[in-house]
Motif scaffolding. Sequence first.
Motif, PDB file in Angstrom:
ATOM      1  N   ALA A  29      -5.107   2.230  -4.385  1.00  7.38           N
ATOM      2  CA  ALA A  29      -4.730   3.466  -3.704  1.00  7.38           C
ATOM      3  C   ALA A  29      -3.760   3.252  -2.555  1.00  7.38           C
ATOM      4  N   ALA A  30      -3.746   2.042  -1.993  1.00  2.00           N
ATOM      5  CA  ALA A  30      -2.861   1.775  -0.860  1.00  2.00           C
ATOM      6  C   ALA A  30      -1.392   1.987  -1.203  1.00  2.00           C
ATOM      7  N   CYS A  31      -1.062   1.899  -2.476  1.00  2.00           N
ATOM      8  CA  CYS A  31       0.326   2.081  -2.916  1.00  2.00           C
ATOM      9  C   CYS A  31       0.564   3.466  -3.503  1.00  2.00           C
ATOM     10  N   ALA A  32      -0.450   4.331  -3.456  1.00  2.00           N
ATOM     11  CA  ALA A  32      -0.330   5.649  -4.066  1.00  2.00           C
ATOM     12  C   ALA A  32       0.133   6.682  -3.042  1.00  2.00           C
ATOM     13  N   GLY A  33       0.517   7.849  -3.534  1.00  2.00           N
ATOM     14  CA  GLY A  33       0.872   8.949  -2.655  1.00  2.00           C
ATOM     15  C   GLY A  33       2.312   8.914  -2.192  1.00  2.00           C
ATOM     16  N   VAL A  34       2.661   9.911  -1.408  1.00  2.00           N
ATOM     17  CA  VAL A  34       4.059  10.079  -1.007  1.00  2.00           C
ATOM     18  C   VAL A  34       4.456   9.166   0.145  1.00  2.00           C
ATOM     19  N   GLY A  35       3.489   8.665   0.901  1.00  2.00           N
ATOM     20  CA  GLY A  35       3.791   7.789   2.031  1.00  2.00           C
ATOM     21  C   GLY A  35       4.346   8.555   3.220  1.00  2.00           C
ATOM     22  N   ILE A  36       4.594   7.819   4.284  1.00  2.00           N
ATOM     23  CA  ILE A  36       5.141   8.443   5.501  1.00  2.00           C
ATOM     24  C   ILE A  36       6.511   9.060   5.226  1.00  2.00           C
ATOM     25  N   LEU A  37       7.295   8.413   4.381  1.00  2.00           N
ATOM     26  CA  LEU A  37       8.612   8.955   4.035  1.00  2.00           C
ATOM     27  C   LEU A  37       8.467  10.332   3.395  1.00  2.00           C
ATOM     28  N   GLY A  38       7.491  10.461   2.485  1.00  2.00           N
ATOM     29  CA  GLY A  38       7.278  11.749   1.827  1.00  2.00           C
ATOM     30  C   GLY A  38       6.800  12.815   2.791  1.00  2.00           C
ATOM     31  N   ILE A  39       5.943  12.435   3.741  1.00  2.00           N
ATOM     32  CA  ILE A  39       5.476  13.394   4.746  1.00  2.00           C
ATOM     33  C   ILE A  39       6.653  13.878   5.594  1.00  2.00           C
ATOM     34  N   ALA A  40       7.501  12.944   6.002  1.00  2.00           N
ATOM     35  CA  ALA A  40       8.673  13.319   6.797  1.00  2.00           C
ATOM     36  C   ALA A  40       9.585  14.262   6.011  1.00  2.00           C
ATOM     37  N   TRP A  41       9.738  13.991   4.707  1.00  2.00           N
ATOM     38  CA  TRP A  41      10.552  14.873   3.870  1.00  2.00           C
ATOM     39  C   TRP A  41       9.930  16.252   3.754  1.00  2.00           C
ATOM     40  N   TYR A  57       1.121  25.359   5.896  1.00  2.00           N
ATOM     41  CA  TYR A  57       0.391  25.214   4.639  1.00  2.00           C
ATOM     42  C   TYR A  57       0.937  24.036   3.823  1.00  2.00           C
ATOM     43  N   VAL A  58       2.235  24.001   3.626  1.00  2.00           N
ATOM     44  CA  VAL A  58       2.830  22.956   2.792  1.00  2.00           C
ATOM     45  C   VAL A  58       2.731  21.591   3.465  1.00  2.00           C
ATOM     46  N   THR A  59       3.028  21.511   4.749  1.00  2.00           N
ATOM     47  CA  THR A  59       3.075  20.202   5.403  1.00  2.00           C
ATOM     48  C   THR A  59       1.687  19.606   5.619  1.00  2.00           C
ATOM     49  N   VAL A  60       0.733  20.414   6.074  1.00  2.00           N
ATOM     50  CA  VAL A  60      -0.615  19.881   6.286  1.00  2.00           C
ATOM     51  C   VAL A  60      -1.256  19.531   4.938  1.00  2.00           C
ATOM     52  N   ALA A  61      -1.003  20.327   3.914  1.00  2.00           N
ATOM     53  CA  ALA A  61      -1.508  19.985   2.576  1.00  2.00           C
ATOM     54  C   ALA A  61      -0.921  18.664   2.101  1.00  2.00           C
ATOM     55  N   THR A  62       0.338  18.407   2.432  1.00  2.00           N
ATOM     56  CA  THR A  62       0.968  17.132   2.072  1.00  2.00           C
ATOM     57  C   THR A  62       0.289  15.972   2.784  1.00  2.00           C
ATOM     58  N   VAL A  63       0.009  16.151   4.074  1.00  2.00           N
ATOM     59  CA  VAL A  63      -0.666  15.096   4.858  1.00  2.00           C
ATOM     60  C   VAL A  63      -2.050  14.809   4.283  1.00  2.00           C
ATOM     61  N   ILE A  64      -2.828  15.861   4.026  1.00  2.00           N
ATOM     62  CA  ILE A  64      -4.182  15.679   3.479  1.00  2.00           C
ATOM     63  C   ILE A  64      -4.121  15.026   2.105  1.00  2.00           C
ATOM     64  N   GLY A  65      -3.193  15.479   1.272  1.00  2.00           N
ATOM     65  CA  GLY A  65      -3.046  14.904  -0.068  1.00  2.00           C
ATOM     66  C   GLY A  65      -2.686  13.435  -0.030  1.00  2.00           C
ATOM     67  N   TYR A  66      -1.775  13.075   0.873  1.00  2.00           N
ATOM     68  CA  TYR A  66      -1.389  11.665   0.995  1.00  2.00           C
ATOM     69  C   TYR A  66      -2.572  10.803   1.425  1.00  2.00           C
ATOM     70  N   LYS A  67      -3.324  11.263   2.421  1.00  2.00           N
ATOM     71  CA  LYS A  67      -4.458  10.475   2.903  1.00  2.00           C
ATOM     72  C   LYS A  67      -5.527  10.321   1.830  1.00  2.00           C
ATOM     73  N   HIS A  68      -5.707  11.352   1.020  1.00  2.00           N
ATOM     74  CA  HIS A  68      -6.679  11.254  -0.072  1.00  2.00           C
ATOM     75  C   HIS A  68      -6.202  10.273  -1.146  1.00  2.00           C
ATOM     76  N   GLN A  69      -4.931  10.382  -1.525  1.00  2.00           N
ATOM     77  CA  GLN A  69      -4.397   9.519  -2.575  1.00  2.00           C
ATOM     78  C   GLN A  69      -4.339   8.060  -2.163  1.00  2.00           C
ATOM     79  N   SER A  70      -4.193   7.816  -0.868  1.00  2.00           N
ATOM     80  CA  SER A  70      -4.069   6.438  -0.399  1.00  2.00           C
ATOM     81  C   SER A  70      -5.365   5.896   0.192  1.00  2.00           C
ATOM     82  N   ASP A  71      -6.466   6.583  -0.039  1.00  2.00           N
ATOM     83  CA  ASP A  71      -7.763   6.152   0.492  1.00  2.00           C
ATOM     84  C   ASP A  71      -8.238   4.904  -0.255  1.00  2.00           C
ATOM     85  N   PRO A  72      -8.328   3.743   0.411  1.00  2.00           N
ATOM     86  CA  PRO A  72      -8.731   2.505  -0.282  1.00  2.00           C
ATOM     87  C   PRO A  72     -10.181   2.533  -0.759  1.00  2.00           C
TER      88      PRO A  72
END
Length: 285
Positions: free
Chosen positions: A72-84, A51-66
């Motif tokens: 938006a390319a600079c928004a969101g947690v990024g790959i580093l945040g997903i790994a965390w 729940y937490v990890t997939v929600a993070t992935v979906i949230g990041y892709k939405h926030q960084s959607d150009p």
Amino acid sequence: MAKDAGEGGEFAAKDYADPPPAALVDAAELGRWSLYRAAIAEFVATLLFLYVTVATVIGYKHQSDPNLSPAAACAGVGILGIAWAFGGMIFILVYCTAGISGGHINPAVTFGLLLARKVSLVRALLYMVAQCLGAVCGVGLVKGFQKAFFVRYGGGANELAAGYSKGTGLAAEIIGTFVLVYTVFSATDPKRSARDSHVPVLAPLPIGFAVFMVHLATIPITGTGINPARSFGAAVIYNQDKAWDDQWIFWAGPFIGAAIAAAYHQYVLRAGAVKALSSFRSFNA
């Protein structure tokens, strides 16, 4: 003086005992509440993990959607945040469930421990079923809360990235899972615990860091599986051809990596092969 010498060598030669090997088939376990309590813990932990990890992935892709914003390319947690997110959740959930089920939260970890005779076949199979069901339910919650975004941004499903061969993806999953399962064996080794008892090392911490580091390396290749339940749960709920076509990579790779890690730790680092050979020679002497 002898007493002082003994005290001085306390940490260098501290006694420890390996637990006896688990029975391969222990039907008596089926009548114990502790087994089902452990399976429930694995189910809930894997549900929360997905729940937490997939929600993070979906949230990041939405926030960084150009398409939504030029910046938006600079928004969101990024790959580093997903790994965390993945590493941090494993740290938390292993810490919370280790005393109940061992905190596997991953069929590959369970498989490696089964090969090392740390768990019985009955317990391993029940854990794997609980983990897969928990993963499906966890991703189902994400879809329920973010249905439009879930479908648009790939459902957090693991797929082989464009430009990489299936062999490369398989190798990435094997190596990544080897790192994880090797860390699990090392962090929970009773010999290490006895030797380093004066150094308080929290076992879930290196395991969480291993997940974090592997995600940094393999997110660009496979999205990082190293956990068949994680990949299976996302594929079931997303249910698209590409996710299913690549699904075998996220089962074969982790199981092979776990088997290699179990063999390396048990037969090389813990000298299981040497002990077995010595016993064989003594028997035939």
